[in-house]
Design an enzyme around this catalytic site. Structure first.
Site, mmCIF file in Angstrom:
data_model
loop_
_atom_site.group_PDB
_atom_site.id
_atom_site.type_symbol
_atom_site.label_atom_id
_atom_site.label_comp_id
_atom_site.label_asym_id
_atom_site.label_seq_id
_atom_site.Cartn_x
_atom_site.Cartn_y
_atom_site.Cartn_z
ATOM 1 N N THR A 178 0.868 -1.173 0.000
ATOM 2 C CA THR A 178 0.000 0.000 0.000
ATOM 3 C C THR A 178 0.907 1.225 0.000
ATOM 4 O O THR A 178 1.992 1.193 0.552
ATOM 5 C CB THR A 178 -0.883 -0.003 1.261
ATOM 6 O OG1 THR A 178 -1.828 -1.056 1.160
ATOM 7 C CG2 THR A 178 -1.622 1.320 1.435
ATOM 8 N N ARG A 206 -14.761 -5.725 -0.276
ATOM 9 C CA ARG A 206 -14.025 -5.413 0.953
ATOM 10 C C ARG A 206 -13.377 -4.030 0.860
ATOM 11 O O ARG A 206 -12.802 -3.658 -0.155
ATOM 12 C CB ARG A 206 -12.956 -6.470 1.203
ATOM 13 C CG ARG A 206 -12.108 -6.231 2.468
ATOM 14 C CD ARG A 206 -10.835 -5.486 2.186
ATOM 15 N NE ARG A 206 -9.984 -5.345 3.380
ATOM 16 C CZ ARG A 206 -8.904 -4.584 3.445
ATOM 17 N NH1 ARG A 206 -8.547 -3.882 2.397
ATOM 18 N NH2 ARG A 206 -8.190 -4.513 4.552
ATOM 19 N N VAL A 207 -13.482 -3.235 1.927
ATOM 20 C CA VAL A 207 -12.843 -1.930 2.024
ATOM 21 C C VAL A 207 -12.121 -1.862 3.356
ATOM 22 O O VAL A 207 -12.665 -2.251 4.392
ATOM 23 C CB VAL A 207 -13.880 -0.788 1.931
ATOM 24 C CG1 VAL A 207 -13.221 0.559 2.181
ATOM 25 C CG2 VAL A 207 -14.566 -0.798 0.569
ATOM 26 N N GLY A 208 -10.889 -1.375 3.347
ATOM 27 C CA GLY A 208 -10.110 -1.258 4.573
ATOM 28 C C GLY A 208 -10.067 0.165 5.093
ATOM 29 O O GLY A 208 -11.013 0.948 4.929
ATOM 30 N N THR A 229 -0.423 2.359 6.871
ATOM 31 C CA THR A 229 -0.403 1.145 6.071
ATOM 32 C C THR A 229 -0.450 -0.034 7.023
ATOM 33 O O THR A 229 0.052 0.046 8.140
ATOM 34 C CB THR A 229 0.847 1.070 5.177
ATOM 35 O OG1 THR A 229 0.833 -0.158 4.436
ATOM 36 C CG2 THR A 229 2.141 1.128 5.998
ATOM 37 N N GLY A 230 -1.065 -1.127 6.598
ATOM 38 C CA GLY A 230 -1.156 -2.290 7.470
ATOM 39 C C GLY A 230 -2.468 -3.018 7.290
ATOM 40 O O GLY A 230 -3.153 -2.860 6.283
ATOM 41 N N GLY A 232 -5.969 -3.217 7.491
ATOM 42 C CA GLY A 232 -6.926 -2.131 7.585
ATOM 43 C C GLY A 232 -8.032 -2.326 8.589
ATOM 44 O O GLY A 232 -8.492 -1.365 9.217
#
Length: 310
Positions: A178, A206-208, A229-230, A232
């Site tokens: 990301t 899917r959404v983070g 970042t990571g 989500g």
């Protein structure tokens, strides 16, 4: 007021994987291009957008041309951007068919009264503004028979559960490549942005954290700018970016604020993440609780600093 010295930070994701030489070169180029805008007097918002566009265009990171596909074989991307003077923000989620979601997010901010557009309407919005296109499905991508349907079928759910049954599977894949950036311009304004293709294993839709203001990004001239970042899902549950900024506003240093919130992420929900944190006075940190985080910074002196451990 004395003009601030411009500063730019960028990241290419946090996780287990070592940064490649090509990714390091790309991050260096992105920092140089983004800082060039700052040095010419451009706003932090433009520097953030232009830095992220380089990373999206490269195909080397999980953003833009390099975005992962979801289990139905479709590339759906998320991005957000925010500036700290007026707290303006824009974001897109599950957008398809474009190379630069970060520019779509900025257009939402500047051309509408909204903050977030999602799905096919977001894609149509980007098409209206003639943003550079790319295929919804990567060339040569082979779909599994169980994911050919556009409907979220029981077979798709079974496949997802089987692929993530290793327990740490999602955590180990978290945040791979990301991209994001934070910047401080000559006027003392900060900005933050991020762009992603999600995680390796995603159910359709899917959404983070990336498009959610206060989770994946936040910017406020009274506190600072953060790009995350990571994994989500964990970042959303803690609202990490806003919590870090809240600590900055109370006088905590960037390093201490990031360390405390990331520690909370790990101890409370076993999360995994990295953060770019920049205060309006130019102090900053690049912090992560993953083994590696591809990132760097530049203040125009010498050469940009780029590495994958901080």
């Amino acid at each position: 007021m004395k003009p601030a010295r411009p500063l730019l930070l960028a990241h290419g994701g946090a996780g287990l994987r070592r940064m490649t030489a090509a990714q390091a070169d790309c991050l260096t180029a992105a920092l140089q291009i983004g800082y060039h805008w700052l040095d010419r007097g451009a706003p932090a918002l433009t520097a953030v957008e232009q830095t992220i566009r380089v990373l999206e265009q490269s195909g080397l990171f999980n953003a833009g041309r390099g975005s992962h596909v979801q289990l139905d074989g479709v590339r759906r991307m998320d991005a957000s951007i925010m500036e700290g003077r007026e707290l303006l923000a824009g974001a897109v989620a599950s957008i398809e068919g474009i190379v630069h979601p970060i520019s779509a997010a900025r257009l939402v901010m500047e051309q509408t009264h909204h903050v977030l557009l999602v799905g096919k309407p977001a894609s149509a919005f980007a098409k209206h503004f003639r943003l550079e296109r790319q295929p919804r499905r990567p060339a040569g991508h082979v779909l599994r028979k169980t994911t050919m349907t556009r409907v979220l079928s029981p077979k798709t759910l079974q496949l997802y559960r089987a692929m993530t049954s290793g327990g740490l599977a999602l955590r180990e894949r978290a945040g791979k490549e990301t991209v994001g950036a934070v910047a401080l311009d000559r006027t003392g304004t900060v900005a933050a942005g991020a762009s992603t293709g999600g995680v390796d294993l995603m159910l359709p839709g899917r959404v983070g954290d990336t498009p959610i203001i206060g989770c994946g990004v936040y910017a406020d001239n009274e506190s600072g700018a953060v790009s995350m970042t990571g994994l989500g899902e964990g970042i959303v549950r803690i609202a990490v970016a806003k919590e870090i900024c809240d600590r900055l506003e109370r006088g905590t240093s960037p390093a201490m604020a990031a360390r405390a919130v990331l520690r909370k992420l790990v101890t409370r929900i076993d999360g995994a993440a990295g953060a770019l944190v920049l205060s309006p006075d130019g102090r900053f940190t690049i912090s992560h609780v993953t083994p590696r985080m591809a990132a760097g910074w530049w203040d125009g002196k010498g050469k940009p600093v780029v590495k994958d451990r901080f």
